[in-house]
Design an enzyme around this catalytic site. Structure first.
Site, PDB file in Angstrom:
ATOM      1  N   CYS A 115      26.749  43.947  33.931  1.00 33.06           N
ATOM      2  CA  CYS A 115      25.487  42.950  33.980  1.00 33.06           C
ATOM      3  C   CYS A 115      25.616  41.684  34.687  1.00 33.06           C
ATOM      4  CB  CYS A 115      25.091  42.826  32.745  1.00 33.06           C
ATOM      5  SG  CYS A 115      25.791  41.624  31.554  1.00 33.06           S
ATOM      6  N   HIS A 163      25.153  39.749  27.322  1.00 34.81           N
ATOM      7  CA  HIS A 163      24.202  40.187  28.374  1.00 34.81           C
ATOM      8  C   HIS A 163      23.311  39.312  29.167  1.00 34.81           C
ATOM      9  CE1 HIS A 163      22.352  43.915  30.406  1.00 34.81           C
ATOM     10  NE2 HIS A 163      21.444  43.354  30.216  1.00 34.81           N
ATOM     11  N   ASP A 223      16.075  43.543  35.097  1.00 36.78           N
ATOM     12  CA  ASP A 223      17.531  43.830  34.550  1.00 36.78           C
ATOM     13  C   ASP A 223      17.979  45.070  35.494  1.00 36.78           C
ATOM     14  OD1 ASP A 223      19.853  44.173  33.390  1.00 36.78           O
ATOM     15  OD2 ASP A 223      19.238  44.228  31.461  1.00 36.78           O
TER      16      ASP A 223
END
Length: 270
Positions: free
Chosen positions: A69, A108, A126
């Site tokens: 991520c 994250h 995302d």
């Protein structure tokens, strides 16, 4: 430093209009997720992934690699900013698989993206979650609004918090239920905080990324390699599971089905 947009667009197979519109944002997010896999190979071989933009470009754009991520969303944020979008970075807590009441660290990274000239709410973006429930398109940051994008349904809900900042929770529709993916507060994450979270994920002895974990979303379905277990999810929901035979089998699979050229020394487990 800036990203070579021509090389990035070639990497993700995108040739759309470069104007910073919502339509462009939608198509870019979808193209990025389909083109660049989620993987933690650097962690497995014992290194902390660099978040320096030049290193990300060399790895995710010029190299046959993916990332997790922090890498994906750092690169994507830089691309969006060069195109003229406003981007705010938030660190969040992954809730998938969490026990009731468990508070996980902020490991994250998500993005709030503003379209210039628009009075609409920012959109949550995302490109680094990777799972079959991950967003494929931006989600308006309006609590309770359900957005269906590329066959997946998501919404944001607000929770009361112990502190002054409300907690936003991203949920995905899975079958007949809503499942929680990640929670965050709208406190801007400076680069130093993102670097610390990245280091924690890569080095903590109980990090889930100490073992090989690779995902790729295709138009026809989804692939997950967890150690030596390969799970295929077809577009119709059919799931098949198989075991990969040893390190050489893993290397061949990474190259042929995930489009990854792994570095020497890759092993399914650390």
């Amino acid at each position: 430093m800036s990203v070579d947009l021509g090389k990035y667009f070639a990497r993700i197979g995108w040739d759309g209009e470069r104007a910073p519109t919502l339509a462009t944002l939608r198509s870019l997010q979808h193209a990025h997720v389909l083109a660049i896999p989620f993987e933690n190979i650097d962690v497995v071989v014992g290194t902390v992934p660099s978040l320096d933009l030049a290193d990300l470009e060399a790895k995710l754009v010029a190299g046959s690699r993916g990332g997790y991520c922090f890498e994906h969303n750092t690169l994507f944020a830089a691309v969006l900013e060069q195109l003229g979008y406003g981007v705010t970075r938030y660190t969040g807590r992954v809730r998938v698989g969490a026990r009731p009441g468990e508070v996980r660290p902020r490991t994250h990274l998500v993005l709030a993206v503003e379209v210039p000239g628009s009075d609409a709410a920012p959109h949550l973006v995302d490109v680094g979650f990777g799972s079959t429930d991950a967003m494929l398109e931006p989600l308006p940051m309006i609590p309770g609004v359900v957005r269906e994008g590329r066959g997946r349904r998501h919404r944001l809900v607000l929770e009361e918090a112990d502190g002054p900042a409300p907690v936003w929770v991203l949920q995905a529709r899975s079958g007949d239920a809503w499942i929680e993916l990640v929670s965050f507060t709208r406190d801007t994450a400076p680069p130093t905080d993102i670097d610390v979270a990245n280091w924690h994920v890569a080095t903590h002895p109980r990090s889930p990324f100490r073992r090989l974990f690779v995902q790729r979303t295709h138009r026809a379905g989804h692939l997950v390699l967890d150690g030596t277990t390969l799970t295929r999810t077809a577009h119709d929901g059919t799931v098949t599971v198989e075991q990969v035979d040893g390190a050489e089998g893993v290397r061949e699979l990474l190259e042929t089905e995930f489009g990854i050229t792994p570095p020497p020394g890759i092993r399914p487990e650390r």
